[in-house]
Write a protein that holds these residues in place. Structure first.
Motif, short mmCIF file in Angstrom:
data_model
loop_
_atom_site.label_atom_id
_atom_site.label_comp_id
_atom_site.label_asym_id
_atom_site.label_seq_id
_atom_site.Cartn_x
_atom_site.Cartn_y
_atom_site.Cartn_z
N MET A 114 13.84 -17.45 4.72
CA MET A 114 12.48 -17.58 5.20
C MET A 114 11.67 -16.38 4.70
O MET A 114 12.07 -15.23 4.89
CB MET A 114 12.45 -17.62 6.73
N LYS A 115 10.55 -16.67 4.04
CA LYS A 115 9.73 -15.60 3.50
C LYS A 115 8.43 -15.47 4.30
O LYS A 115 7.77 -16.47 4.59
CB LYS A 115 9.43 -15.85 2.03
N LEU A 116 8.10 -14.24 4.65
CA LEU A 116 6.91 -13.95 5.43
C LEU A 116 6.10 -12.87 4.72
O LEU A 116 6.66 -12.03 4.00
CB LEU A 116 7.29 -13.46 6.83
N GLU A 117 4.79 -12.88 4.92
CA GLU A 117 3.93 -11.84 4.34
C GLU A 117 2.94 -11.35 5.38
O GLU A 117 2.31 -12.15 6.07
CB GLU A 117 3.19 -12.37 3.11
N ASN A 118 2.81 -10.04 5.48
CA ASN A 118 1.89 -9.41 6.42
C ASN A 118 1.23 -8.22 5.75
O ASN A 118 1.75 -7.67 4.77
CB ASN A 118 2.62 -8.94 7.68
N THR A 119 0.08 -7.84 6.28
CA THR A 119 -0.62 -6.66 5.75
C THR A 119 -1.08 -5.78 6.90
O THR A 119 -1.30 -6.25 8.02
CB THR A 119 -1.86 -7.07 4.92
N PHE A 120 -1.17 -4.49 6.62
CA PHE A 120 -1.75 -3.56 7.58
C PHE A 120 -2.32 -2.37 6.83
O PHE A 120 -2.10 -2.21 5.62
CB PHE A 120 -0.73 -3.11 8.64
N SER A 121 -3.07 -1.54 7.52
CA SER A 121 -3.72 -0.38 6.90
C SER A 121 -3.39 0.87 7.70
O SER A 121 -3.28 0.81 8.93
CB SER A 121 -5.24 -0.59 6.84
N ILE A 122 -3.22 1.98 7.00
CA ILE A 122 -3.00 3.26 7.68
C ILE A 122 -4.03 4.27 7.16
O ILE A 122 -4.41 4.23 5.98
CB ILE A 122 -1.57 3.79 7.49
N ILE A 130 12.87 -6.22 2.55
CA ILE A 130 11.46 -5.95 2.84
C ILE A 130 10.84 -5.20 1.66
O ILE A 130 11.31 -4.11 1.29
CB ILE A 130 11.32 -5.10 4.12
N THR A 131 9.81 -5.78 1.07
CA THR A 131 9.11 -5.16 -0.04
C THR A 131 7.73 -4.69 0.42
O THR A 131 6.94 -5.48 0.93
CB THR A 131 8.93 -6.15 -1.21
N CYS A 132 7.47 -3.39 0.27
CA CYS A 132 6.19 -2.80 0.68
C CYS A 132 5.40 -2.39 -0.55
O CYS A 132 5.91 -1.63 -1.39
CB CYS A 132 6.42 -1.58 1.57
N ARG A 133 4.18 -2.88 -0.66
CA ARG A 133 3.30 -2.55 -1.77
C ARG A 133 2.06 -1.83 -1.24
O ARG A 133 1.37 -2.35 -0.36
CB ARG A 133 2.87 -3.82 -2.53
N LEU A 134 1.81 -0.64 -1.75
CA LEU A 134 0.71 0.18 -1.26
C LEU A 134 -0.45 0.16 -2.24
O LEU A 134 -0.25 0.18 -3.47
CB LEU A 134 1.17 1.63 -1.05
N ALA A 135 -1.68 0.16 -1.71
CA ALA A 135 -2.88 0.18 -2.55
C ALA A 135 -3.96 1.00 -1.86
O ALA A 135 -4.16 0.89 -0.64
CB ALA A 135 -3.38 -1.24 -2.82
N GLU A 136 -4.66 1.81 -2.65
CA GLU A 136 -5.75 2.64 -2.12
C GLU A 136 -6.91 1.76 -1.67
O GLU A 136 -7.23 0.75 -2.31
CB GLU A 136 -6.24 3.62 -3.20
N SER A 137 -7.54 2.14 -0.54
CA SER A 137 -8.66 1.37 -0.02
C SER A 137 -9.63 2.28 0.71
O SER A 137 -9.50 2.53 1.90
CB SER A 137 -8.17 0.26 0.93
N VAL A 169 -1.25 -1.82 3.05
CA VAL A 169 0.17 -2.06 2.80
C VAL A 169 0.45 -3.55 2.94
O VAL A 169 0.17 -4.15 3.98
CB VAL A 169 1.05 -1.28 3.80
N VAL A 170 0.98 -4.14 1.88
CA VAL A 170 1.40 -5.54 1.91
C VAL A 170 2.91 -5.56 2.09
O VAL A 170 3.64 -4.94 1.32
CB VAL A 170 1.01 -6.28 0.61
N VAL A 171 3.36 -6.26 3.12
CA VAL A 171 4.78 -6.32 3.45
C VAL A 171 5.28 -7.74 3.23
O VAL A 171 4.83 -8.68 3.89
CB VAL A 171 5.04 -5.90 4.91
#
Length: 226
Positions: free
Chosen positions: A1-9, A93-100, A106-108
């Motif tokens: 099962m594949k899931l995708e979530n995003t959050f910001s820090i 779990i793959t975490c991809r970081l991008a400046e904003s 962070v895309v998880v």
């Protein structure tokens, strides 16, 4: 099962990268998670979840599969087993970081395999649960980062004060470095996270009432069709 979530820090991507690589720092921000040790295979720990009044505890290991600082992509692998049951959980779990705008998005991406009681939930429900868990983790992490910044500022002020008044150096140093022990975030209730908490609190009578209402609606529709 594949899931995708995003959050910001609330830190630049370079700082966020260092934070997310520090498992010992971020683990207490994950609801119900506690680290218990570290070895060559990774970090050992346990995570607690709730199914209404029922508590489940998983013990296992989490480690980094790979980290790419240039692209700001980190891949973790974790697995665990119920301490009092046969349920298992495994995730990549793959975490991809991008400046904003000075913060970091962070895309998880999670590839999840789970057995036992939580597996009874469908994909849509598990996606809601994952979204809630990630949301709470992000909020806890943001608080931790903000608190760390405040602690660092306090220590800088204290050190400056020490240089001006050597007589109070010992007392000021103790005050600046003393911090309250970090408390692990509370376990997440899977029923609450899935939006089933209200139904759970009302119990079987509520289920019976909903079924009765559905039957009434169906009968009315059939009567109108006639």
């Amino acid at each position: 099962m594949k899931l995708e979530n995003t959050f910001s820090i609330p830190v630049p991507v370079s700082d966020a990268w260092n934070v997310l690589l520090d498992i010992e720092r971020i683990a207490p921000c994950v609801p119900g998670a506690v680290l218990t040790g570290k070895d060559d295979d990774g970090y050992t720990g346990k995570i607690k979840v709730k199914l209404g009044p029922v508590g489940l505890t998983y013990t296992g290991v989490i480690k980094f599969r790979s980290t790419d600082e240039a692209t700001k992509v980190a891949v973790l692998e974790g697995g665990g087993r119920e301490t009092r049951g046969n349920g298992t959980a495994h995730a990549v779990i793959t975490c991809r970081l991008a400046e904003s705008d000075g913060a970091t998005d962070v895309v998880v991406e999670t590839d999840l395999a789970i057995t036992g009681k939580p597996a009874q939930f469908g994909r849509g429900t598990l996606a809601e649960v994952a979204g809630t868990l990630i949301g709470r983790f992000a909020a806890n992490l943001a608080k931790e980062i903000t608190a760390a910044k405040d602690r660092d500022s306090t220590e800088v002020v204290a050190l400056e004060s020490d240089s001006e008044d050597d007589g109070n150096a010992v007392g000021a140093g103790v005050t600046a470095s003393a911090t309250a022990p970090r408390v692990a975030a509370e376990p997440i209730d899977l029923l609450e996270a899935a939006g089933l908490g209200r139904l759970k609190r009302f119990g079987p009578p509520a289920v019976a009432l909903l079924l009765a209402l559905n039957i009434v609606v169906l009968l009315r529709r059939r009567h109108r069709e006639r």
